[in-house]
Write a protein that holds these residues in place. Sequence first.
Motif, PDB file in Angstrom:
ATOM      1  N   ASP A   4       8.753   7.854 -11.982  1.00  0.00           N
ATOM      2  CA  ASP A   4       7.829   8.800 -12.598  1.00  0.00           C
ATOM      3  C   ASP A   4       7.067   8.072 -13.686  1.00  0.00           C
ATOM      4  O   ASP A   4       7.626   7.723 -14.722  1.00  0.00           O
ATOM      5  CB  ASP A   4       8.579   9.997 -13.171  1.00  0.00           C
ATOM      6  CG  ASP A   4       7.643  11.088 -13.682  1.00  0.00           C
ATOM      7  OD1 ASP A   4       6.424  10.848 -13.831  1.00  0.00           O
ATOM      8  OD2 ASP A   4       8.139  12.200 -13.937  1.00  0.00           O
ATOM      9  N   THR A   5       5.791   7.832 -13.449  1.00  0.00           N
ATOM     10  CA  THR A   5       4.982   7.081 -14.411  1.00  0.00           C
ATOM     11  C   THR A   5       4.520   7.937 -15.580  1.00  0.00           C
ATOM     12  O   THR A   5       4.040   7.417 -16.572  1.00  0.00           O
ATOM     13  CB  THR A   5       3.726   6.505 -13.739  1.00  0.00           C
ATOM     14  OG1 THR A   5       2.917   7.585 -13.249  1.00  0.00           O
ATOM     15  CG2 THR A   5       4.085   5.556 -12.618  1.00  0.00           C
ATOM     16  N   GLY A   6       4.662   9.258 -15.452  1.00  0.00           N
ATOM     17  CA  GLY A   6       4.045  10.134 -16.446  1.00  0.00           C
ATOM     18  C   GLY A   6       2.534  10.108 -16.235  1.00  0.00           C
ATOM     19  O   GLY A   6       2.017   9.311 -15.455  1.00  0.00           O
ATOM     20  N   ILE A  25       2.356   9.148 -10.812  1.00  0.00           N
ATOM     21  CA  ILE A  25       3.022   8.709  -9.591  1.00  0.00           C
ATOM     22  C   ILE A  25       4.498   9.070  -9.688  1.00  0.00           C
ATOM     23  O   ILE A  25       5.179   8.652 -10.622  1.00  0.00           O
ATOM     24  CB  ILE A  25       2.844   7.199  -9.381  1.00  0.00           C
ATOM     25  CG1 ILE A  25       1.357   6.862  -9.334  1.00  0.00           C
ATOM     26  CG2 ILE A  25       3.563   6.740  -8.126  1.00  0.00           C
ATOM     27  CD1 ILE A  25       1.049   5.373  -9.406  1.00  0.00           C
ATOM     28  N   THR A  26       4.969   9.879  -8.747  1.00  0.00           N
ATOM     29  CA  THR A  26       6.376  10.291  -8.713  1.00  0.00           C
ATOM     30  C   THR A  26       6.896  10.109  -7.298  1.00  0.00           C
ATOM     31  O   THR A  26       6.601  10.914  -6.425  1.00  0.00           O
ATOM     32  CB  THR A  26       6.548  11.756  -9.138  1.00  0.00           C
ATOM     33  OG1 THR A  26       5.764  12.568  -8.280  1.00  0.00           O
ATOM     34  CG2 THR A  26       6.125  11.989 -10.570  1.00  0.00           C
ATOM     35  N   GLY A  27       7.616   9.060  -7.067  1.00  0.00           N
ATOM     36  CA  GLY A  27       8.176   8.818  -5.739  1.00  0.00           C
ATOM     37  C   GLY A  27       7.101   8.691  -4.685  1.00  0.00           C
ATOM     38  O   GLY A  27       6.259   7.824  -4.754  1.00  0.00           O
ATOM     39  N   VAL A  29       4.747  10.950  -4.078  1.00  0.00           N
ATOM     40  CA  VAL A  29       3.617  11.833  -4.372  1.00  0.00           C
ATOM     41  C   VAL A  29       2.809  11.270  -5.538  1.00  0.00           C
ATOM     42  O   VAL A  29       3.365  10.761  -6.516  1.00  0.00           O
ATOM     43  CB  VAL A  29       4.117  13.255  -4.729  1.00  0.00           C
ATOM     44  CG1 VAL A  29       2.967  14.164  -5.121  1.00  0.00           C
ATOM     45  CG2 VAL A  29       4.884  13.848  -3.568  1.00  0.00           C
ATOM     46  N   VAL A  30       1.481  11.392  -5.432  1.00  0.00           N
ATOM     47  CA  VAL A  30       0.582  11.006  -6.515  1.00  0.00           C
ATOM     48  C   VAL A  30      -0.172  12.259  -6.937  1.00  0.00           C
ATOM     49  O   VAL A  30      -0.778  12.943  -6.106  1.00  0.00           O
ATOM     50  CB  VAL A  30      -0.407   9.904  -6.077  1.00  0.00           C
ATOM     51  CG1 VAL A  30      -1.377   9.581  -7.191  1.00  0.00           C
ATOM     52  CG2 VAL A  30       0.349   8.653  -5.647  1.00  0.00           C
ATOM     53  N   GLY A  31      -0.117  12.574  -8.221  1.00  0.00           N
ATOM     54  CA  GLY A  31      -0.850  13.713  -8.766  1.00  0.00           C
ATOM     55  C   GLY A  31      -2.125  13.228  -9.434  1.00  0.00           C
ATOM     56  O   GLY A  31      -2.143  12.169 -10.055  1.00  0.00           O
ATOM     57  N   VAL A  32      -3.183  14.011  -9.294  1.00  0.00           N
ATOM     58  CA  VAL A  32      -4.479  13.693  -9.898  1.00  0.00           C
ATOM     59  C   VAL A  32      -4.951  14.947 -10.625  1.00  0.00           C
ATOM     60  O   VAL A  32      -4.891  16.048 -10.079  1.00  0.00           O
ATOM     61  CB  VAL A  32      -5.520  13.303  -8.810  1.00  0.00           C
ATOM     62  CG1 VAL A  32      -6.840  12.917  -9.442  1.00  0.00           C
ATOM     63  CG2 VAL A  32      -4.994  12.190  -7.923  1.00  0.00           C
ATOM     64  N   ARG A  33      -5.408  14.785 -11.876  1.00  0.00           N
ATOM     65  CA  ARG A  33      -5.904  15.940 -12.619  1.00  0.00           C
ATOM     66  C   ARG A  33      -7.048  15.542 -13.536  1.00  0.00           C
ATOM     67  O   ARG A  33      -7.257  14.366 -13.845  1.00  0.00           O
ATOM     68  CB  ARG A  33      -4.792  16.605 -13.425  1.00  0.00           C
ATOM     69  CG  ARG A  33      -4.336  15.799 -14.627  1.00  0.00           C
ATOM     70  CD  ARG A  33      -3.227  16.497 -15.375  1.00  0.00           C
ATOM     71  NE  ARG A  33      -2.840  15.749 -16.572  1.00  0.00           N
ATOM     72  CZ  ARG A  33      -1.838  16.073 -17.349  1.00  0.00           C
ATOM     73  NH1 ARG A  33      -1.101  17.127 -17.058  1.00  0.00           N
ATOM     74  NH2 ARG A  33      -1.558  15.349 -18.409  1.00  0.00           N
ATOM     75  N   ASP A  34      -7.782  16.537 -13.982  1.00  0.00           N
ATOM     76  CA  ASP A  34      -8.890  16.361 -14.923  1.00  0.00           C
ATOM     77  C   ASP A  34      -8.315  16.313 -16.334  1.00  0.00           C
ATOM     78  O   ASP A  34      -7.617  17.238 -16.747  1.00  0.00           O
ATOM     79  CB  ASP A  34      -9.852  17.530 -14.769  1.00  0.00           C
ATOM     80  CG  ASP A  34     -11.082  17.448 -15.648  1.00  0.00           C
ATOM     81  OD1 ASP A  34     -11.137  16.594 -16.549  1.00  0.00           O
ATOM     82  OD2 ASP A  34     -12.007  18.252 -15.423  1.00  0.00           O
TER      83      ASP A  34
END
Length: 59
Positions: A4-6, A25-27, A29-34
């Motif tokens: 988990d990169t935070g 980046i968590t395992g 899954v990659v999350g992207v947000r504004d």
Amino acid sequence: MTRDTGWFKTSHSSPANDNCVEIRITGEVVGVRDSKAPVSGTLQVSSAAWATFLARASN
């Protein structure tokens, strides 16, 4: 242990600029947000899809 990169700003953003994209980046899954509206939702993609996006965007 799960990776988990935070949340972090992309490397093309300056530290003082709030108009950017944040990545987490968590395992698998990659999350992207504004960064201006972090509670407004996130786009989640697989690590494989993210790698493909980065490869194609850098060409």
